[in-house]
Design a protein around this motif. Structure first.
Motif, PDB file in Angstrom:
ATOM      1  N   THR A 149     -14.605 -40.445 -16.474  1.00 31.02           N
ATOM      2  CA  THR A 149     -14.965 -41.822 -15.651  1.00 31.02           C
ATOM      3  C   THR A 149     -16.250 -41.646 -14.875  1.00 31.02           C
ATOM      4  N   LYS A 150     -16.670 -40.643 -14.422  1.00 36.76           N
ATOM      5  CA  LYS A 150     -17.823 -40.249 -13.588  1.00 36.76           C
ATOM      6  C   LYS A 150     -19.151 -40.292 -14.447  1.00 36.76           C
ATOM      7  N   VAL A 151     -18.941 -39.573 -15.387  1.00 35.32           N
ATOM      8  CA  VAL A 151     -19.870 -39.376 -16.415  1.00 35.32           C
ATOM      9  C   VAL A 151     -20.571 -40.972 -17.112  1.00 35.32           C
ATOM     10  N   LEU A 152     -19.142 -41.705 -17.732  1.00 32.86           N
ATOM     11  CA  LEU A 152     -19.406 -43.108 -18.150  1.00 32.86           C
ATOM     12  C   LEU A 152     -20.027 -43.904 -17.034  1.00 32.86           C
ATOM     13  N   ALA A 153     -19.468 -43.863 -15.829  1.00 31.02           N
ATOM     14  CA  ALA A 153     -20.018 -44.591 -14.666  1.00 31.02           C
ATOM     15  C   ALA A 153     -21.539 -44.360 -14.656  1.00 31.02           C
ATOM     16  N   LEU A 154     -21.841 -43.160 -14.563  1.00 35.65           N
ATOM     17  CA  LEU A 154     -23.496 -42.889 -14.404  1.00 35.65           C
ATOM     18  C   LEU A 154     -24.191 -43.556 -15.251  1.00 35.65           C
ATOM     19  N   GLU A 155     -23.714 -43.380 -16.588  1.00 35.62           N
ATOM     20  CA  GLU A 155     -24.550 -43.931 -17.834  1.00 35.62           C
ATOM     21  C   GLU A 155     -24.852 -45.226 -17.702  1.00 35.62           C
ATOM     22  N   LEU A 156     -23.801 -45.958 -17.388  1.00 37.47           N
ATOM     23  CA  LEU A 156     -23.776 -47.456 -17.515  1.00 37.47           C
ATOM     24  C   LEU A 156     -24.247 -48.292 -15.770  1.00 37.47           C
ATOM     25  N   ALA A 157     -24.348 -47.306 -15.015  1.00 34.69           N
ATOM     26  CA  ALA A 157     -24.402 -48.040 -13.679  1.00 34.69           C
ATOM     27  C   ALA A 157     -25.597 -48.983 -13.648  1.00 34.69           C
ATOM     28  N   ALA A 158     -26.567 -48.955 -14.303  1.00 38.00           N
ATOM     29  CA  ALA A 158     -27.571 -49.796 -14.337  1.00 38.00           C
ATOM     30  C   ALA A 158     -27.449 -51.166 -15.213  1.00 38.00           C
ATOM     31  N   THR A 159     -26.385 -51.399 -15.901  1.00 37.28           N
ATOM     32  CA  THR A 159     -25.981 -52.230 -16.825  1.00 37.28           C
ATOM     33  C   THR A 159     -25.170 -53.190 -16.289  1.00 37.28           C
ATOM     34  N   GLY A 160     -24.510 -53.035 -14.849  1.00 40.84           N
ATOM     35  CA  GLY A 160     -23.419 -54.189 -14.800  1.00 40.84           C
ATOM     36  C   GLY A 160     -22.085 -53.793 -14.891  1.00 40.84           C
ATOM     37  N   VAL A 161     -21.801 -52.632 -15.605  1.00 39.80           N
ATOM     38  CA  VAL A 161     -20.514 -52.382 -16.224  1.00 39.80           C
ATOM     39  C   VAL A 161     -20.141 -51.243 -15.322  1.00 39.80           C
ATOM     40  N   ARG A 162     -19.232 -51.358 -14.314  1.00 34.30           N
ATOM     41  CA  ARG A 162     -18.412 -50.419 -13.570  1.00 34.30           C
ATOM     42  C   ARG A 162     -17.246 -49.567 -14.013  1.00 34.30           C
ATOM     43  N   VAL A 163     -17.177 -48.296 -13.984  1.00 30.13           N
ATOM     44  CA  VAL A 163     -16.118 -47.556 -14.442  1.00 30.13           C
ATOM     45  C   VAL A 163     -15.679 -46.768 -13.174  1.00 30.13           C
ATOM     46  N   ASN A 164     -14.343 -46.961 -12.893  1.00 33.51           N
ATOM     47  CA  ASN A 164     -13.526 -46.040 -11.758  1.00 33.51           C
ATOM     48  C   ASN A 164     -12.384 -45.847 -12.378  1.00 33.51           C
ATOM     49  N   ALA A 165     -11.633 -44.948 -11.562  1.00 30.22           N
ATOM     50  CA  ALA A 165     -10.108 -44.542 -11.753  1.00 30.22           C
ATOM     51  C   ALA A 165      -9.165 -44.691 -10.769  1.00 30.22           C
ATOM     52  N   VAL A 166      -8.066 -44.579 -11.233  1.00 31.36           N
ATOM     53  CA  VAL A 166      -6.805 -44.693 -10.039  1.00 31.36           C
ATOM     54  C   VAL A 166      -6.027 -43.267 -10.416  1.00 31.36           C
ATOM     55  N   GLY A 167      -5.807 -42.741  -9.148  1.00 29.84           N
ATOM     56  CA  GLY A 167      -5.145 -41.535  -9.353  1.00 29.84           C
ATOM     57  C   GLY A 167      -3.635 -41.467  -8.562  1.00 29.84           C
ATOM     58  N   PRO A 168      -2.697 -42.134  -9.216  1.00 31.34           N
ATOM     59  CA  PRO A 168      -1.440 -42.334  -8.624  1.00 31.34           C
ATOM     60  C   PRO A 168      -0.708 -41.107  -8.195  1.00 31.34           C
ATOM     61  N   SER A 194     -15.734 -54.408 -15.730  1.00 31.62           N
ATOM     62  CA  SER A 194     -14.895 -53.192 -15.030  1.00 31.62           C
ATOM     63  C   SER A 194     -13.975 -52.661 -15.808  1.00 31.62           C
ATOM     64  N   ILE A 195     -14.267 -51.094 -15.868  1.00 36.54           N
ATOM     65  CA  ILE A 195     -13.299 -50.333 -16.572  1.00 36.54           C
ATOM     66  C   ILE A 195     -12.506 -49.547 -15.551  1.00 36.54           C
ATOM     67  N   VAL A 196     -11.033 -49.427 -15.773  1.00 41.04           N
ATOM     68  CA  VAL A 196     -10.485 -48.611 -14.634  1.00 41.04           C
ATOM     69  C   VAL A 196      -9.701 -47.848 -15.707  1.00 41.04           C
ATOM     70  N   ASN A 197      -9.705 -46.292 -15.240  1.00 41.10           N
ATOM     71  CA  ASN A 197      -8.817 -45.574 -16.002  1.00 41.10           C
ATOM     72  C   ASN A 197      -7.797 -44.854 -15.050  1.00 41.10           C
ATOM     73  N   ILE A 198      -6.583 -44.666 -15.786  1.00 42.28           N
ATOM     74  CA  ILE A 198      -5.516 -44.236 -14.972  1.00 42.28           C
ATOM     75  C   ILE A 198      -5.452 -42.844 -15.107  1.00 42.28           C
TER      76      ILE A 198
END
Length: 265
Positions: free
Chosen positions: A181-200, A151-155
């Motif tokens: 975040t959205k592009v990388l998440a799409l590219e990696l979606a089938a691999t088990g690596v998730r990518v999301n972001a937090v927007g404080p 899991s990758i989380v971007n601030i």
């Protein structure tokens, strides 16, 4: 019930202070060993991780340098054998370091786009967007090599979705983090690596140090914050924990907004 990150290894950039430090501490409390990357010393963060009973490693890292980002992840693997979670928290509000809301409160228009120095604009994007990309890339490559997901989380920031006069570099950069975040998440979606972001939203960190003593600046910040208070770093860390953990196992490419109600309208 077990801890959310028991036995996992997390890499946190920007971990010497603010949201990064709070996230490193919370991850340790939830069972993770933590590797802290920052250009500033992170002795206090390391101490907090160790106080929570986990191991910590500090690696001086300028996230705008791809070799240093790669070296950060390599150091994590050398020390702990793997990387399961990454949080890209390194960022700046402006090239000069002063927060955008304080500039606006002072009535200054030097940071308005028509007056903005191109180098200042580029510096913010270099740190806030390219630095996140290089961090994410290094993390993703390692997670893919391991073959066990991650899991990758971007601030990002609520400014990814709200235009703020005088804050073009910051708003544009944080919108860029969200799309990255959205592009990388799409590219990696089938691999088990998730990518999301937090927007404080407005959060009590060194990025807005002094705002509580500036009635005009604080008033401007609260005018778009229905909860009428600053967020606490540990509240943002809790959002990072959700996205880092298996509790969000079916979530990728999303922006979670702990912003005091800014998007209730």
């Amino acid at each position: 019930m077990g801890r959310a990150l028991e036995g996992r290894v997390a890499v946190v950039t920007g971990g010497a202070s603010g949201i990064g430090r709070a996230t490193a501490e919370r991850f340790a409390q939830e069972g993770a060993d933590v590797v802290v990357g920052d250009i500033a010393p992170a002795d206090e963060t390391v101490a907090l991780v160790e106080k929570a009973g986990r191991s910590a490693l500090y690696v001086r890292t300028d996230t705008t340098d791809e070799q240093q980002c790669d070296a950060l992840v390599a150091a994590a693997v050398e020390r702990f054998g793997r990387v399961d979670v990454g949080v890209a928290s390194a960022g700046v509000a402006s090239a000069a370091g002063r927060s955008n809301v304080q500039n606006r409160a002072a009535g200054e228009q030097s940071t308005h786009l028509v007056n903005l120095d191109a180098e200042a604009f580029g510096r913010v994007l270099d740190i806030n967007v390219t630095g996140v990309m290089l961090t994410d890339r290094a993390l993703a490559r390692q997670m893919l090599a391991q073959g066990t997901g991650g899991s990758i989380v971007n601030i990002a920031s609520s400014a990814a979705k709200i235009p703020l006069a005088g804050a073009a570099p910051y708003c544009v950069s944080k919108a860029g983090v969200f799309m990255l975040t959205k592009v990388l998440a799409l590219e990696l979606a089938a691999t088990g690596v998730r990518v999301n972001a937090v927007g404080p939203g407005y959060t009590a960190t060194p990025m807005i140090a002094g705002i509580e003593d500036d009635a005009t600046a604080l008033g401007m910040a609260m005018s778009i914050t229905p909860m009428n208070r600053l967020g606490r770093p540990e509240e943002i860390a809790a959002s990072c924990l959700f996205l880092a953990s298996d509790e969000s196992s079916f979530t990728t490419g999303q922006l979670l907004l702990p912003a005091g109600g800014q998007f209730t309208g």
